[in-house]
Scaffold this active site. Structure first.
Site, PDB file in Angstrom:
ATOM      1  N   GLU A  90       0.884  -1.226   0.127  1.00 54.26           N
ATOM      2  CA  GLU A  90      -0.071  -0.069  -0.449  1.00 54.26           C
ATOM      3  C   GLU A  90       1.119   1.518   0.071  1.00 54.26           C
ATOM      4  O   GLU A  90       2.343   1.128   0.759  1.00 54.26           O
ATOM      5  CB  GLU A  90      -0.550   0.104   1.338  1.00 54.26           C
ATOM      6  CG  GLU A  90      -2.031  -0.880   1.216  1.00 54.26           C
ATOM      7  CD  GLU A  90      -3.333  -0.469   2.358  1.00 54.26           C
ATOM      8  OE1 GLU A  90      -2.755   0.286   2.741  1.00 54.26           O
ATOM      9  OE2 GLU A  90      -3.934  -1.240   2.543  1.00 54.26           O
ATOM     10  N   HIS A 122      -3.633   7.240   0.513  1.00 57.07           N
ATOM     11  CA  HIS A 122      -3.001   5.511   0.695  1.00 57.07           C
ATOM     12  C   HIS A 122      -3.969   4.891  -0.283  1.00 57.07           C
ATOM     13  O   HIS A 122      -4.852   5.263  -0.886  1.00 57.07           O
ATOM     14  CB  HIS A 122      -2.969   5.058   2.282  1.00 57.07           C
ATOM     15  CG  HIS A 122      -4.827   4.197   2.371  1.00 57.07           C
ATOM     16  ND1 HIS A 122      -5.419   5.246   3.342  1.00 57.07           N
ATOM     17  CD2 HIS A 122      -5.074   2.943   2.885  1.00 57.07           C
ATOM     18  CE1 HIS A 122      -6.495   4.355   3.725  1.00 57.07           C
ATOM     19  NE2 HIS A 122      -6.092   3.302   3.571  1.00 57.07           N
ATOM     20  N   HIS A 176      -5.107   0.554  -1.019  1.00 56.10           N
ATOM     21  CA  HIS A 176      -5.765  -0.534  -0.958  1.00 56.10           C
ATOM     22  C   HIS A 176      -6.526  -1.398  -1.664  1.00 56.10           C
ATOM     23  O   HIS A 176      -6.872  -0.631  -2.666  1.00 56.10           O
ATOM     24  CB  HIS A 176      -6.718  -0.587   0.864  1.00 56.10           C
ATOM     25  CG  HIS A 176      -7.462   0.121   0.769  1.00 56.10           C
ATOM     26  ND1 HIS A 176      -7.814   0.365   1.622  1.00 56.10           N
ATOM     27  CD2 HIS A 176      -9.027  -0.163  -0.133  1.00 56.10           C
ATOM     28  CE1 HIS A 176      -9.412   1.149   1.499  1.00 56.10           C
ATOM     29  NE2 HIS A 176      -9.836   0.928   0.425  1.00 56.10           N
ATOM     30  N   ASP A 230      -9.472   1.318   9.173  1.00 57.53           N
ATOM     31  CA  ASP A 230      -9.179   2.879   8.357  1.00 57.53           C
ATOM     32  C   ASP A 230      -9.951   3.644   9.283  1.00 57.53           C
ATOM     33  O   ASP A 230      -9.677   4.869   9.521  1.00 57.53           O
ATOM     34  CB  ASP A 230      -9.772   3.232   6.683  1.00 57.53           C
ATOM     35  CG  ASP A 230      -8.810   2.644   6.106  1.00 57.53           C
ATOM     36  OD1 ASP A 230      -7.459   2.485   6.182  1.00 57.53           O
ATOM     37  OD2 ASP A 230      -9.537   1.868   4.658  1.00 57.53           O
TER      38      ASP A 230
HETATM   39 ZN    ZN Z   1      -7.317   1.689   3.391  1.00 57.67          ZN
END
Ligand code: ZN
Length: 134
Positions: free
Chosen positions: A24, A82, A84, A94
């Site tokens: 990530e 970010h 994912h 999150d």
């Molecule tokens: Zn995430």
């Protein structure tokens, strides 16, 4: 709330996601916060110290340094970016971390379909933030 990003910043973030994939990618966003509009002026790419494909964490020393630099430049902290490997909505993890980051905007890029979306925590709700690209 609206988050304003430039085409260049989106390109930079996409390039970073490609470079670190499958790990990530993450970045800190700084800029200007005016009422209901936040404008990104600076993207600081950070390394994911977890080297994880499903989680991310930024070195706290790096975060402190980035905040210090931004403050010198008169920029506000806007939020976190970010990528994912799931749809572009906050994961359960999150959401947990969003509580710790207060009013920060969370910009998420899905590595499944390349979609980008932004969110923030408002009271106990996760609110969607509109993205405007200039
Ligand atoms: Zn995430």
């Amino acid at each position: 709330m609206t988050l304003i990003l430039s085409e260049m910043q989106i390109k930079l973030l996409r390039a970073e996601v490609e470079k670190s994939f499958p790990v990530e990618a993450c970045a800190l966003l700084f800029g200007e916060h005016k009422e209901d509009v936040v404008t990104v002026d600076k993207v600081i790419v950070a390394s994911n110290i977890l080297e994880s494909t499903t989680r991310f964490e930024v070195d706290p020393t790096f975060v402190a340094f980035a905040f210090e630099q931004a403050e010198k430049e008169g920029l506000d902290f806007i939020g976190l970016f970010h990528s994912h490997p799931a749809p572009a909505t906050p994961s359960a993890i999150d959401v947990r971390y969003m509580k710790l980051w207060g009013s920060a905007v969370w910009l998420i890029l899905s590595t499944l379909d390349g979609e980008i979306a932004a969110f923030r925590k408002l009271d106990d709700q996760t609110e969607r933030v509109e993205i405007e690209i200039k």
